[in-house]
Design a protein around this motif. Sequence first.
Motif, PDB file in Angstrom:
ATOM      1  N   THR A 220       0.840  -1.201   0.000  1.00  0.00           N
ATOM      2  CA  THR A 220       0.000   0.000   0.000  1.00  0.00           C
ATOM      3  C   THR A 220       0.869   1.243   0.000  1.00  0.00           C
ATOM      4  OG1 THR A 220      -1.719  -1.167   1.253  1.00  0.00           O
ATOM      5  CG2 THR A 220      -1.809   1.246   1.242  1.00  0.00           C
ATOM      6  N   PHE A 221       0.627   2.131  -0.942  1.00  0.00           N
ATOM      7  CA  PHE A 221       1.344   3.400  -1.023  1.00  0.00           C
ATOM      8  C   PHE A 221       0.655   4.462  -0.167  1.00  0.00           C
ATOM      9  CE2 PHE A 221       3.205   1.570  -4.803  1.00  0.00           C
ATOM     10  CZ  PHE A 221       4.449   2.181  -4.892  1.00  0.00           C
ATOM     11  N   VAL A 222       1.444   5.253   0.527  1.00  0.00           N
ATOM     12  CA  VAL A 222       0.912   6.461   1.154  1.00  0.00           C
ATOM     13  C   VAL A 222       1.078   7.584   0.149  1.00  0.00           C
ATOM     14  CG1 VAL A 222       1.194   8.124   3.022  1.00  0.00           C
ATOM     15  CG2 VAL A 222       1.385   5.677   3.492  1.00  0.00           C
ATOM     16  N   VAL A 232      -2.394  17.890  11.168  1.00  0.00           N
ATOM     17  CA  VAL A 232      -2.420  16.571  10.531  1.00  0.00           C
ATOM     18  C   VAL A 232      -3.721  15.863  10.850  1.00  0.00           C
ATOM     19  CG1 VAL A 232      -1.372  14.285  10.471  1.00  0.00           C
ATOM     20  CG2 VAL A 232       0.086  16.304  10.499  1.00  0.00           C
ATOM     21  N   ASN A 233      -4.358  15.369   9.777  1.00  0.00           N
ATOM     22  CA  ASN A 233      -5.665  14.740   9.926  1.00  0.00           C
ATOM     23  C   ASN A 233      -5.637  13.247   9.603  1.00  0.00           C
ATOM     24  OD1 ASN A 233      -8.569  14.332   8.184  1.00  0.00           O
ATOM     25  ND2 ASN A 233      -8.700  15.046  10.301  1.00  0.00           N
ATOM     26  N   GLY A 234      -4.669  12.846   8.763  1.00  0.00           N
ATOM     27  CA  GLY A 234      -4.602  11.442   8.362  1.00  0.00           C
ATOM     28  C   GLY A 234      -3.734  11.265   7.130  1.00  0.00           C
ATOM     29  N   ILE A 235      -3.964  10.168   6.409  1.00  0.00           N
ATOM     30  CA  ILE A 235      -3.200   9.881   5.192  1.00  0.00           C
ATOM     31  C   ILE A 235      -4.120   9.388   4.085  1.00  0.00           C
ATOM     32  CG2 ILE A 235      -1.010   9.342   6.359  1.00  0.00           C
ATOM     33  CD1 ILE A 235      -1.780   6.339   6.044  1.00  0.00           C
ATOM     34  N   LYS A 236      -3.694   9.634   2.861  1.00  0.00           N
ATOM     35  CA  LYS A 236      -4.355   9.079   1.688  1.00  0.00           C
ATOM     36  C   LYS A 236      -3.543   7.885   1.233  1.00  0.00           C
ATOM     37  CE  LYS A 236      -5.320  10.182  -3.175  1.00  0.00           C
ATOM     38  NZ  LYS A 236      -5.196  11.245  -4.223  1.00  0.00           N
ATOM     39  N   ASN A 241      -4.706  -2.976  -5.474  1.00  0.00           N
ATOM     40  CA  ASN A 241      -5.609  -3.066  -6.633  1.00  0.00           C
ATOM     41  C   ASN A 241      -5.867  -1.715  -7.294  1.00  0.00           C
ATOM     42  OD1 ASN A 241      -7.286  -1.775  -4.836  1.00  0.00           O
ATOM     43  ND2 ASN A 241      -8.765  -3.447  -4.644  1.00  0.00           N
ATOM     44  N   GLY A 242      -5.226  -0.660  -6.780  1.00  0.00           N
ATOM     45  CA  GLY A 242      -5.368   0.667  -7.391  1.00  0.00           C
ATOM     46  C   GLY A 242      -6.430   1.534  -6.750  1.00  0.00           C
ATOM     47  N   SER A 243      -7.252   0.969  -5.882  1.00  0.00           N
ATOM     48  CA  SER A 243      -8.283   1.772  -5.234  1.00  0.00           C
ATOM     49  C   SER A 243      -7.651   2.707  -4.209  1.00  0.00           C
ATOM     50  CB  SER A 243      -9.321   0.869  -4.555  1.00  0.00           C
ATOM     51  OG  SER A 243      -8.726   0.095  -3.538  1.00  0.00           O
ATOM     52  N   VAL A 244      -8.368   3.804  -3.936  1.00  0.00           N
ATOM     53  CA  VAL A 244      -7.845   4.851  -3.056  1.00  0.00           C
ATOM     54  C   VAL A 244      -8.665   4.897  -1.775  1.00  0.00           C
ATOM     55  CG1 VAL A 244      -7.428   7.333  -2.823  1.00  0.00           C
ATOM     56  CG2 VAL A 244      -7.034   6.190  -5.023  1.00  0.00           C
TER      57      VAL A 244
END
Length: 512
Positions: A220-222, A232-236, A241-244
């Motif tokens: 999983t990429f950040v 700071v609220n979080g990360i994307k 599988n490419g979903s975000v």
Amino acid sequence: MWCHVLISIVVLLASLFYHYYFSEPVSVIDYPETYYDYVVVGAGTSGCVIASRLSEMSNVTVLLVEAGGHFGWLSSLPLLAPMMQGTEVDWAYKTEPQVFSSRGLNNYVIKALLLSFDRETKSRENNLRPEDYKRWPKGWSHADLLPYFQKVSDIMNVIPIPEEEYLAKAFVLAEESLKLDNVSLRKAMYTAKKGARWSTFHAYLQRAWNRKNLHILMNTFVAKVLFKNNKVNGIKVIYKNGSVGRVEVRKEVILCAGTVNTPQILLISGIGPVGQLEKHKIPIVRDLPGVGRNLFDHLNVPVYVNLRERVSITLVKLQTLPEVFNYFAFGTGWLATNGVMGLGRANNSGLLLFGVASTEEKLLKKISNFETEAYRSLFPSYNDSMHEGFIYLVSCLQPKSRGNITLRSTNIRDPPKINPAYLQDPRDVTCTHRAITFALETLDTKLFREYGAEAHVPDLEECRHLRQDYRDIDYSECVMRIAGLTSHHPCGTCRIGAHDGDDDAVVDEELR
């Protein structure tokens, strides 16, 4: 005897198969929860430690996000770890074409080996001395850090190269013969257990990964750090599988993504030099000029040493039945080491003794990106698997040259531009030349003379107009600008410092 070897190999493979398919840790998850107290980005050398230590507090929740996945058993063999380059666990980063170095490499580009999930802990303290910490901020002196170095050495199972190694013995004894001030020659230390590489993944994360308050999210990429009201609220995240998706955080996001990926994430998230953020149309969260700047690395120049006696590691010796049997049956022998036998320092000049005499040409050229002519000039053993010799890797331990890491695009999957600017500062040339002459001086000592040690002088076309002698600074400079390679010690891109009066500081003394 072959029967014993076969049984050992079958047992090893069966054990690996069982652990891989039937003992999946409780902490490994496919999708995260909505909220965590702490999010740690990157399961490298530091990320594994941070996630393990934080999750010792049972009243907090911790998410460790890693771009890689499980690694193969081949990476557990210390001497064969470089073969991981080009596989799925390698980020396969390359530098930008270099102006002052790397002229013997294809397109003047150095490959930077960065393994995902399982990164090897480097030699203890990377040859730093107590005085090297004097300019570090308050709380980061050698005295402050020494208890942690000692603790890590115990946990990481730091062990020396075996006593019986001929080259290690000659190297250590050379210090007595040289009788020079500020000289240290010692046996190399490495992290291994029962013949296998032992990283912070093994020492820290594995003992924590069945804790209910720790989740490990792999492959999983950040993509960026998220902010709300300048906090700071979080990360994307981007899943395999490419979903975000997104993960929110109650306390902290801790970036342990390394010298390359950490500044890349910060920049994409809107933290960095305004000019670069505006260039890529990234909304500005914080103007922080130091992000990605101050990049430096040890540039290793290989000096090949021919030997008369049979005291080095050769391909033929590695393939013998006793060597293979000793490794798989007892976890001993050359395959159980990383081939590094000695580390030396004279003032600011360093050398590393790599005891492997010969290697497969295609493999080393692939790893190093050397042009064929340059490679064959530097390594006389390129077509002889029985050739006796070793490689001195010489470097300037406190280089003055500074490069940077900048964005190629706002897509986290696009590697950033890496420009270490090796040898841009002429003081690094002088320092590296001293390291070369230091290496030559060690060869003129009793045991090395008995082994018939003699430095190989490469016949490089670009250097033929010069006196073919490493002691001639013009010739040694020519060689270092052609043959210099990364030692995989990049650092500096998120510099620690006091916020007041240090424009290049990215984090404060508490790494915030």
